[in-house]
Write an enzyme that holds these catalytic residues in place. Structure first.
Site, PDB file in Angstrom:
ATOM      1  N   CYS A  86       0.819  -1.223   0.000  1.00 29.66           N
ATOM      2  CA  CYS A  86       0.000   0.000   0.000  1.00 29.66           C
ATOM      3  C   CYS A  86       0.849   1.267   0.000  1.00 29.66           C
ATOM      4  CB  CYS A  86      -0.940  -0.020   1.192  1.00 29.66           C
ATOM      5  SG  CYS A  86      -2.011  -1.462   1.173  1.00 29.66           S
ATOM      6  N   CYS A 209     -14.646  -0.956   5.631  1.00 25.09           N
ATOM      7  CA  CYS A 209     -13.634  -1.388   4.658  1.00 25.09           C
ATOM      8  C   CYS A 209     -13.601  -0.421   3.473  1.00 25.09           C
ATOM      9  CB  CYS A 209     -13.958  -2.785   4.140  1.00 25.09           C
ATOM     10  SG  CYS A 209     -14.144  -4.009   5.451  1.00 25.09           S
ATOM     11  N   LYS A 335     -11.429   4.933   2.184  1.00 28.44           N
ATOM     12  CA  LYS A 335     -12.799   4.475   2.409  1.00 28.44           C
ATOM     13  C   LYS A 335     -13.705   4.844   1.239  1.00 28.44           C
ATOM     14  CE  LYS A 335     -15.626   2.542   3.631  1.00 28.44           C
ATOM     15  NZ  LYS A 335     -16.793   2.573   2.932  1.00 28.44           N
ATOM     16  N   HIS A 339      -9.174   2.726  -3.165  1.00 30.60           N
ATOM     17  CA  HIS A 339      -7.805   2.291  -2.842  1.00 30.60           C
ATOM     18  C   HIS A 339      -7.214   1.431  -3.949  1.00 30.60           C
ATOM     19  CE1 HIS A 339      -4.254   1.321  -0.773  1.00 30.60           C
ATOM     20  NE2 HIS A 339      -4.675   0.350   0.025  1.00 30.60           N
TER      21      HIS A 339
END
Lengths: 395, 467
Positions: A86, A209, A335, A339
């Protein structure tokens, strides 16, 4: 350790629309983000002396750097791909800054692209291919959710209280995402809906998530002393901090799943370089790695935004909301903005860059007169962290 | 004289009510429930659970051979006994042998062990997971289980007195190489000319050879494929009293094939009194009967059969039962990003199979899997390896992932376990109601079949609540 504070500036950035971009390929995403960055900086591909390229899945391992060359027709320059989960986007930015700070290059590009929605699966899959069995059926939500039960236990929160607390982070980020046109999701959600949503990895529900999205973001970086040749309002790099650690935190007998060395050390290094002693007061806004709501909570405390255990009161009082003491993830965060792994660090930096220039695409989320902003990504299982602090003035 | 040190059984955590199976076919059901191997269990893992318990009770020193018996071994070509010896962390310099193809192989392996033990110890392990046709009686009557018996010469508390064998070729119950399901000929022929006639011949032959009357035998262990045949054989041999003295709790498990006589033996030894004579028989293309005498109380496994039966989870879905047996293929789940590798599994066998972690000789930090460089003091190659599978631990943190499991077994409890030596085990939990998991819960490690990738079975350890 030395410092590159005020030695490097960002003179152009771009960010694609994030979301489920079914009709858009990896090359299109790269073109979308880089075109905006070129236009913003007033340069073209011929001016780029090196490209630092981040992608994780894209479309699979063994692709080297050619995906960036293929898309943008970059040629005869170094293109260096990194994959650091990430944090990949931040690492591309870090490499770009080091490259110009060293004096070797004048104008370089950091480009992060991730095309997740070509796999046919909603999630990222299980394990990372490092061992045939050790990571069997280990997913990101299941791994980050391990933080929650320890935090609830340490601060005496019942499961219900804990779920409500992290649920408030989802409500905040959804509210923020509603004011970000390029975000994946724009829907506001009430707390009751967050708490009633299906459980993904207990205690994390659907709204705890982040989105699994396609997207790209790009930065054009130059030496600080050259920056005003390109534009009047370059954004200066004040501090960087990168801390990587074993992805097997269980090897450390005292590891408590609440305090993360990678988080504490990456932020500490960045604060020291930027000359920040009280981040809660001195930062005007922050984009932090809210892959899951519990992650954002842990970051508040590991970054010194809140004192240990203090995140509970800060969340309940709205300290991190727009208009609060330190707005966090004002563009909706992972969120709601989404992502796409290798792009996220640069997307978060894009938001800080635009905020510091007071050129956010929707004025409703513009912070008034910001001076310093922080962007951050955190990968793993949570043991790999990168922080960048940007400012709109030298000194 | 050779004898038995201890015996242990592994009754799978899951059971299914026979009426759930019958109900799915809108037909009648036998009484009670049967055991069901979990989605991560096979004959080898069930045998490993039992064998681990037997070694802990009876002592692991001087084990010179390990025999594995099953008609449902995980591989047609590849020794389960060698894998078992490894996961039990026994030495390499020992004999291992698989016995199979016969429901007599479990008791036959025990006889072989008694005959060959000499001064050392031999571990006999068995696991069985036979599959009856959907809608058949066998589907309800079969059970899945593992068992192990630790045998040795000298002063073993349960002495072996003698045995009697009959060989009798008959095509009554069989599986060809291609068959998934157990096949059988007409029931009256199977029971009358097969099971009853031949089993009685062996049992009576043994009693006559040893000069024993039925009342001399305290416990008669004569596994039967169904309850009616079970009563029939006791009547035919005059051993009704000795048979009824055996606790009928295994009706709640089902008939576990080659493992069954050993499962029953483990249950009986838990109640054994000095002076008792115990007869154990098994049938399959002939029959075998062995006689034991309890000289003193044998060592007992930490968890009894009764305790295992008391703590079970119910499988309420017949569809999941079929899927666990590989008979239906549910919709695939998320893809694995795991790379199967026989090389890695072999190279890292001390951690992955032997379940050994490292303990730093310099600072004492314990870790799993084995680390060459200590995470705490960075000392290199200065460590002892420590077996974690013999230890207990406590849940340090966990999550319940609803999407990570198999589609027929979707919930995954990711768990960090604090082991008693300070090492942390980070893996999956099994044999638990996910909603009952909490911090501090005591757990043990257990070998499980993780997934089939690369064309072979990938085994590794999980944690499970202490039963």
């Amino acid at each position: 350790m030395g410092s590159i504070k005020d030695k490097v500036a960002i003179i152009g950035m771009g960010c694609s629309q994030f979301g489920e971009r079914w009709d858009t390929g990896m090359s299109d995403l790269a073109i979308e983000a880089s075109s905006e960055a070129f236009k913003d900086a007033g340069v073209g591909p011929e001016d780029i002396e090196a490209c630092f390229f981040s992608t994780v899945y894209a479309p699979m391992g063994g692709t080297g750097s050619s995906a960036a060359a293929d898309a943008l027709k970059l040629r005869d320059i170094p293109i260096i791909r990194n994959e650091n989960w990430c944090t990949s986007g931040h690492i591309a930015l870090f490499e770009a800054c080091m490259a110009v700070a060293s004096g070797m290059y004048d104008v370089v590009m950091a480009l992060g692209v991730e095309k997740l929605k070509d796999t046919g699966y909603a999630g990222l899959g299980m394990g990372r291919g490092m061992n045939p069995v050790l990571e069997a059926r280990r997913t990101a939500p299941g791994s980050f959710a391990l933080i929650a039960k320890r935090y609830f236990e340490k601060y005496g929160l019942s499961n219900e209280e804990g779920k409500e607390l992290i649920g408030r982070i989802a409500v905040k980020n959804h509210d923020n995402g509603s004011r970000a046109p390029k975000a994946h999701f724009h829907n506001k959600v009430p707390l009751e809906k967050v708490l009633a949503a299906p459980v993904i990895a207990w205690p994390l529900g659907l709204f705890d998530c982040c989105g699994n999205s396609d997207g790209a973001a790009c930065a054009i970086v130059t030496r600080a002393d050259m920056a005003k040749n390109f534009r009047d309002d370059p954004i200066y790099l004040k501090g960087v901090g990168v801390a990587m650690d074993s992805t097997m935190p269980h090897l450390r007998p005292n590891f408590d799943w609440i305090h993360f060395g990678a988080l504490m050390n990456s932020s500490k290094k960045a604060y020291e370089m930027a000359g920040i002693t009280n981040p809660r007061e001195e930062l005007d806004l922050a984009e932090v790695h809210d892959c899951f709501t519990i992650t954002e909570l842990a970051i508040y405390e590991n970054f010194g935004f809140s004192k240990p255990g203090g995140a509970i009161e800060d969340i309940r009082s709205g300290f991190f909301e727009i208009g609060g003491g330190l707005p966090v993830n004002i563009d909706g965060g992972l969120k709601c903005f989404g992502h796409p792994i290798g792009a996220s660090g640069l997307r978060m930096t894009y938001e800080i860059y635009k905020q510091l220039q007071q050129k956010v695409d929707n004025p409703e989320r513009q912070v008034k007169n910001p001076r310093l902003g922080l962007s951050h990504t955190f990968g793993g299982p949570p043991q790999i962290s990168a922080v960048a602090i940007l400012g709109n003035e030298k000194g | 004289m050779a004898g038995i040190f201890t015996a242990a059984a592994h009754i799978p955590y899951l059971k299914i009510e026979r009426k759930t199976i019958g109900g799915a076919w809108e037909r009648g059901a036998q009484k009670g429930c049967r055991s069901v191997a979990g989605s991560d269990e096979d004959s080898l893992t069930m045998a490993a659970e039992a064998a681990g318990a037997a070694l802990e009770a009876g002592g692991r020193e001087k084990v010179q051979a390990l025999y594995f018996a099953s008609t449902t071994a995980p591989y047609r070509e590849k020794a389960a006994a060698a894998m078992l010896a490894t996961v039990l962390d026994l030495g390499g310099n020992m004999e291992t042998l698989d016995l199979g193809n016969s429901l007599r192989s479990g008791l036959g392996a025990l006889k072989l062990a008694l005959d060959t033990a000499g001064d050392g110890k031999v571990l006999v392990a068995s696991g069985e997971k036979r599959i009856g046709y959907p809608r058949s009686d066998q589907e309800q009557l079969f059970g899945d289980a593992g068992a192990a018996v630790l045998v040795g010469g000298g002063d073993a508390p349960v002495a072996y007195l003698g045995g009697y064998a009959v060989t009798d070729e008959i095509t009554d119950v069989w599986r060809t190489q291609e068959d998934t399901y157990v096949q059988s000929w007409e029931g009256r022929f199977v029971t009358g000319e097969g099971y009853l006639r031949v089993t009685a011949q062996a049992v009576k032959g043994l009693m006559s050879q040893m000069g024993l009357k039925p009342e001399d035998i305290a416990k008669a262990i004569i596994p039967a494929p169904d309850p009616r045949s079970g009563m029939g054989i006791l009547k035919k041999t005059g051993l009704s009293q000795a048979g009824e003295a055996v606790d009928s709790q295994l009706e709640q498990v089902g008939f576990c094939g080659a493992a069954h006589p050993l499962v029953m033996l483990a249950a009986v030894l838990e109640q054994a009194q000095p002076g008792e004579k115990i007869l154990v028989a098994a049938y399959g293309d002939g029959a075998q009967a062995l006689l034991f005498e309890v000289k003193s109380a044998p060592a007992l496994p930490a968890v009894s059969v009764a305790q295992q039966l008391a703590k079970r989870g119910e499988l309420k879905s017949y569809a999941r039962f079929l899927s666990f047996n590989g008979l239906v293929e549910p919709q695939p789940g998320e893809p694995f990003r795991l790379v199967p590798s026989a090389t890695v599994t072999w190279r890292e066998r001390d951690s992955l199979l032997r379940c050994r972690g490292s303990k730093c000789q310099v600072c004492g930090t314990a870790a799993f899997p084995i680390q060459r460089i200590c995470d705490h003091c960075r000392s290199m190659d200065q460590f002892d390896t420590v077996r974690l599978s013999s230890m207990t631990g406590e849940v340090f943190t966990f999550s319940r992932d609803n999407l990570a499991g198999r589609p027929d077994d979707p919930v995954i409890v990711q768990t960090v376990v604090q082991m008693e030596n300070g090492a942390r085990f980070y893996g999956l939990m099994t044999d638990a109601d996910p909603n009952q998991v909490d911090l501090g819960m005591p757990v043990k490690l257990t070998l499980r079949r993780m997934h089939d990738l690369g064309g072979f079975h990938n085994y590794f350890w999980k944690c499970r609540p202490v039963r």
